[in-house]
Design a protein around this motif. Structure first.
Motif, short mmCIF file in Angstrom:
data_model
loop_
_atom_site.label_atom_id
_atom_site.label_comp_id
_atom_site.label_asym_id
_atom_site.label_seq_id
_atom_site.Cartn_x
_atom_site.Cartn_y
_atom_site.Cartn_z
N VAL A 1 -18.93 -3.43 -11.03
CA VAL A 1 -19.72 -3.30 -10.22
C VAL A 1 -19.90 -4.31 -9.32
O VAL A 1 -20.76 -4.82 -10.10
N THR A 2 -19.77 -4.88 -8.09
CA THR A 2 -19.89 -6.01 -7.56
C THR A 2 -20.70 -5.17 -6.29
O THR A 2 -20.35 -4.11 -5.67
N GLY A 3 -20.91 -6.11 -4.94
CA GLY A 3 -21.28 -5.84 -4.20
C GLY A 3 -20.45 -7.13 -3.15
O GLY A 3 -20.95 -6.93 -2.34
N ARG A 4 -19.08 -7.17 -3.82
CA ARG A 4 -18.22 -7.59 -2.64
C ARG A 4 -17.55 -6.57 -1.43
O ARG A 4 -17.66 -5.82 -1.14
N ARG A 5 -17.33 -7.96 -0.23
CA ARG A 5 -16.82 -7.23 0.89
C ARG A 5 -15.46 -8.23 1.65
O ARG A 5 -15.94 -9.26 0.83
N SER A 6 -15.41 -8.13 2.39
CA SER A 6 -14.06 -8.50 3.02
C SER A 6 -14.21 -8.51 4.70
O SER A 6 -13.95 -6.84 4.77
N ILE A 7 -14.31 -9.36 5.26
CA ILE A 7 -14.16 -8.63 6.91
C ILE A 7 -12.12 -9.60 7.40
O ILE A 7 -11.91 -10.64 7.02
N GLY A 8 -11.94 -8.50 7.68
CA GLY A 8 -10.34 -8.27 7.92
C GLY A 8 -9.55 -8.67 9.40
O GLY A 8 -10.58 -7.72 10.45
N THR A 9 -9.02 -9.53 9.45
CA THR A 9 -8.93 -10.17 11.17
C THR A 9 -7.50 -10.81 11.44
O THR A 9 -6.92 -11.08 10.06
N LYS A 10 -6.23 -10.53 12.57
CA LYS A 10 -5.16 -10.68 12.35
C LYS A 10 -4.57 -12.49 12.00
O LYS A 10 -4.28 -12.62 11.60
N GLU A 11 -6.30 -12.85 12.59
CA GLU A 11 -5.94 -14.57 12.88
C GLU A 11 -5.94 -14.81 11.03
O GLU A 11 -4.84 -15.57 11.09
N LYS A 12 -6.61 -14.22 10.32
CA LYS A 12 -6.76 -14.03 9.11
C LYS A 12 -6.01 -13.95 7.72
O LYS A 12 -5.84 -13.94 6.55
N ALA A 13 -5.07 -12.61 8.41
CA ALA A 13 -4.23 -12.04 7.68
C ALA A 13 -3.29 -12.47 6.85
O ALA A 13 -2.33 -13.84 7.97
N VAL A 14 -2.05 -12.14 6.26
CA VAL A 14 -0.94 -12.60 6.53
C VAL A 14 -0.08 -12.43 6.27
O VAL A 14 0.33 -10.60 6.05
N ARG A 15 0.86 -13.04 6.66
CA ARG A 15 2.33 -12.12 7.83
C ARG A 15 3.25 -12.14 7.41
O ARG A 15 3.53 -12.71 6.28
N VAL A 16 4.03 -11.26 7.56
CA VAL A 16 5.39 -10.47 6.60
C VAL A 16 5.84 -9.84 7.24
O VAL A 16 6.06 -8.97 7.82
N THR A 17 7.29 -11.07 7.86
CA THR A 17 8.24 -10.50 8.72
C THR A 17 9.66 -9.44 8.42
O THR A 17 10.30 -10.64 7.37
N THR A 18 10.13 -7.92 8.50
CA THR A 18 11.41 -7.49 8.01
C THR A 18 11.96 -7.42 9.46
O THR A 18 11.41 -7.48 10.30
N ASP A 19 13.16 -6.91 8.88
CA ASP A 19 13.82 -6.41 10.09
C ASP A 19 13.11 -5.07 10.78
O ASP A 19 13.44 -4.79 12.12
N ASN A 20 12.69 -3.86 9.92
CA ASN A 20 12.20 -3.08 10.28
C ASN A 20 10.16 -3.01 11.37
O ASN A 20 10.13 -2.72 12.38
N TYR A 21 9.74 -4.16 10.39
CA TYR A 21 8.05 -4.13 10.71
C TYR A 21 8.26 -5.52 11.36
O TYR A 21 8.51 -6.12 10.17
N ASP A 22 7.01 -5.67 11.41
CA ASP A 22 5.68 -7.28 11.05
C ASP A 22 4.14 -6.46 10.57
O ASP A 22 4.22 -6.10 10.94
N TYR A 23 5.01 -6.39 9.14
CA TYR A 23 3.16 -6.49 8.38
C TYR A 23 2.19 -7.64 8.99
O TYR A 23 2.67 -8.33 8.65
N HIS A 24 0.90 -7.24 8.64
CA HIS A 24 0.21 -8.36 8.24
C HIS A 24 -1.37 -7.56 7.52
O HIS A 24 -1.71 -6.84 7.89
N TYR A 25 -0.99 -8.01 6.14
CA TYR A 25 -1.83 -7.89 5.23
C TYR A 25 -3.55 -8.35 5.58
O TYR A 25 -3.87 -9.24 5.56
N LEU A 26 -4.34 -7.85 5.56
CA LEU A 26 -5.62 -8.14 5.86
C LEU A 26 -6.48 -7.94 4.23
O LEU A 26 -6.03 -7.00 3.11
#
Length: 228
Positions: A101-126
């Motif tokens: 058990v931890t008190g971890r957290r993460s603030i997700g923003t599009k600027e820090k997201a990992v982007r993956v582009t496919t034929d159907n989608y643009d993914y932004h992993y937060l």
């Protein structure tokens, strides 16, 4: 019971440690930092890493200095040639021997997201700085406009919730008739059921927030394998 004062040397040591921990958590490693870590651990020069990965030295140098990111194809190439998991390119750190058990957290923003582009989608992993997650938040821009354009339905472990932020989408699934979702509406599905999200009538694109979850390890690797 001992009591610490703010000027006590032991308290200052503890306080410094806490501040460092919080600073580390608020500054997740970039792809460049991860790449430098991999190269450093193996004792490779940029030229040696280039020869092993098939990616030019100039490109690797720009990535390591956070002046360039890699496309999905290049990430996949790097993963395969260096024999590492795709998800290991998203965040470096010590693997814990047992969950706790931890008190971890993460603030997700599009600027820090990992982007993956496919034929159907643009993914932004937060929130990719957090390891061993049971939930994966993803912002996705949908471009496919029909089920035929999308292609074969996808399946993966776990469950998922999709919420429409902009536009309109059609949800196609293995066991149900297609359903249209407007902005502000969402759907929760079993991800092992074949499914596809396409742009709804009258829209050029649609933007959705998705949360995928699974009790099994390797959810990110399972999702990333779909992008090939």
């Amino acid at each position: 019971m001992a009591h610490w004062g703010y000027n006590d040397p032991d308290w200052k040591i503890v306080k410094h440690g806490m501040e460092k921990l919080m600073a580390d958590r608020s500054n997740p490693p970039t792809l460049g930092a991860v790449m430098r870590g991999i190269r450093s651990r193996n004792g490779w020069t940029l030229k040696e890493m280039s020869a092993k990965s098939g990616i030019p030295v100039s490109t690797l140098s720009k990535v390591e200095h956070d002046r360039l990111t890699l496309s999905y194809d290049k990430l996949q190439q790097l993963s395969q040639r260096l024999n590492i998991r795709m998800s290991d390119l998203f965040a470096e750190g010590e693997e814990e021997s047992a969950p706790r058990v931890t008190g971890r957290r993460s603030i997700g923003t599009k600027e820090k997201a990992v982007r993956v582009t496919t034929d159907n989608y643009d993914y932004h992993y937060l929130c990719t700085d957090l390891r061993q997650k049971r939930m994966l938040p993803i912002i996705t821009r949908i471009r496919a406009r029909s089920a035929s354009e999308f292609g074969e339905l996808v399946r993966h472990q776990g469950e998922e919730f999709i919420f429409v932020i902009e536009g309109r989408i059609e949800v196609h699934s293995e066991f149900y008739d297609p359903v249209t979702l407007e902005q502000g509406q969402g759907i929760y599905i079993d991800s092992t059921m074949g499914h596809a999200y396409v742009v709804g009538e009258g829209c050029e694109e649609a933007l959705v927030l998705g949360v995928c979850s699974s009790a099994d390890d390797g959810l990110m690797d399972s999702l990333m394998s779909l992008h090939g």
